[in-house]
Each structure stands twice: as C-alpha cells, then as structure tokens.
Design an enzyme around this catalytic site. Structure first.
Site, PDB file in Angstrom:
ATOM      1  N   GLU A 173      -2.729  -0.262   1.916  1.00 30.76           N
ATOM      2  CA  GLU A 173      -2.555   0.756   0.875  1.00 30.76           C
ATOM      3  C   GLU A 173      -3.671   1.087  -0.053  1.00 30.76           C
ATOM      4  OE1 GLU A 173       0.385   1.974   0.477  1.00 30.76           O
ATOM      5  OE2 GLU A 173       1.711   0.946   1.717  1.00 30.76           O
ATOM      6  N   TYR A 224       6.958   4.178  11.993  1.00 28.19           N
ATOM      7  CA  TYR A 224       6.735   3.335  10.963  1.00 28.19           C
ATOM      8  C   TYR A 224       8.114   3.217   9.858  1.00 28.19           C
ATOM      9  CZ  TYR A 224       4.650   1.380   6.809  1.00 28.19           C
ATOM     10  OH  TYR A 224       4.288   0.696   5.755  1.00 28.19           O
ATOM     11  N   TRP A 229      -0.826   8.796   4.409  1.00 33.03           N
ATOM     12  CA  TRP A 229      -0.377   7.643   4.922  1.00 33.03           C
ATOM     13  C   TRP A 229      -0.579   7.670   6.530  1.00 33.03           C
ATOM     14  CZ3 TRP A 229      -0.749   2.891   3.995  1.00 33.03           C
ATOM     15  CH2 TRP A 229      -0.153   1.791   4.740  1.00 33.03           C
TER      16      TRP A 229
END
Length: 194
Positions: free
Chosen positions: A49, A27, A57
C-alpha cells in the site's frame, strides 16, 4: 464520477475497479477485503500500500511477485537486517517500484514491526483500530479515502516508528485486510470481511 456495482459476463456484481482487468478481478474476487493472518501477510499489505501511493494498484499487483522476492517474502527479521547495500540493490531492481523513500520506509517498517512484537505484534496492533461495521456503500462516491480510525492508526504507527503510513494509505490497508468492508452494495464479495 460515482459508479455502482457492475455485473460482469459471469453474472456476478463487482466493484467497478474489480470488473475489468483480469488481474484486478482476481484480486478483487479472492483477496481484497478478506482477513489475512500473520505478521508477514500484514507487513506485505502495509508495504505494498505504501509503494502504491501515487500509482495504480494494477502496477503493484503486476509487480507483486517481484516485491515478494526483493523483500524476502516480507519476513520482518530479514528485511529489518537490510543495510545500505540492500537499498542500492533494490533501487537497481526494475521488477519493483524504485523509489528510494519508499524502499527505505519498507526497511524502517520491518524494523518497527520487529519492535512491535513486544507489544502484541503488527497484526494485533492493526486490528485494534477496526471500526464498527458501517452500511454498504452504494456507489464509489460513498467510499471514503480516510476515516477517524485510519487517521488514528496512522498517528499510532508513526509514533511506533513506522514511515510512509499516512491516513489515506492506512485506509487502503484497512480495506485490503478486511478491517473495513467497502465492497459496494450489489457486489458479490460484500460481507467477505470477518
């Protein structure tokens, strides 16, 4: 504790969070901080988010394909049409984060995204809050968690009917889509934001 860029086995410097787990690394190296285009891409980042708030995350990245399936590939019209039965379906889906407030916010935000089309659309709206580029952060301690622009964006989105879009979450969105470049000095991705 502040950390500088980390050099990996491949000889490339990376932000510390992107140097360990292979999913984070992929990512970091291929997406984070790079501009995305289109309404669905921006709605996806905004939604993810918001779901990440309070979680790692990596948890979100591991569930990303499930989120895409559950939220119709972030097609704003499709998600905007979700009703109470869809919310219950999503709350029973172990493939996503099952938080009612966040699920309901995702539907609310899809509806607000559709409404924003009359004013140029979500992408143009978000990018209107792009700050002037700043210096490269040297360590993680130099990376803020919010900014005047993310505070203003948060307020403007709330006024436009969006939910779960606080200044910290919006700053993370700004980083994710390349509105700000917080790759550290020494990270090979520094400068990838347009």
């Amino acid at each position: 504790m502040a950390s500088a860029a980390v050099v990996g086995d491949d000889g490339l410097g990376r932000c510390p969070w992107g140097a360990g787990d292979p999913i984070n690394l992929a990512y970091h190296d291929t997406e984070w901080g790079m501009r995305v285009s289109g309404e669905a891409a921006h709605l996806e980042r905004l939604t993810l988010e918001a779901f990440q708030s309070g979680l790692s995350w990596l948890t979100i990245l591991n569930k990303r394909e499930n989120f895409r399936a559950a939220f119709a590939d972030f097609d704003a019209d499709a998600v905007a049409a979700f009703g109470p039965d869809d919310v219950e379906r999503l709350m029973a889906d172990p493939g996503i984060v099952r938080n009612r407030r966040k699920v309901e916010a995702a539907v609310t935000n899809a509806r607000a995204t559709v409404a924003l089309r009359e004013h140029g659309g979500l992408e143009a709206f978000l990018w209107s809050f792009r700050p002037e580029p700043g210096p490269a952060p040297l360590t993680t301690a130099d990376v803020p968690t919010s900014s005047p622009e993310s505070i203003a964006l948060s307020k403007a989105l709330k006024k436009a009917g969006f939910a779960h879009v606080g200044p910290t979450t919006m700053y993370a969105l700004m980083e994710a889509v390349g509105l700000v470049d917080d790759h550290l000095e020494g990270c090979h991705r520094r400068g990838c934001a347009v």
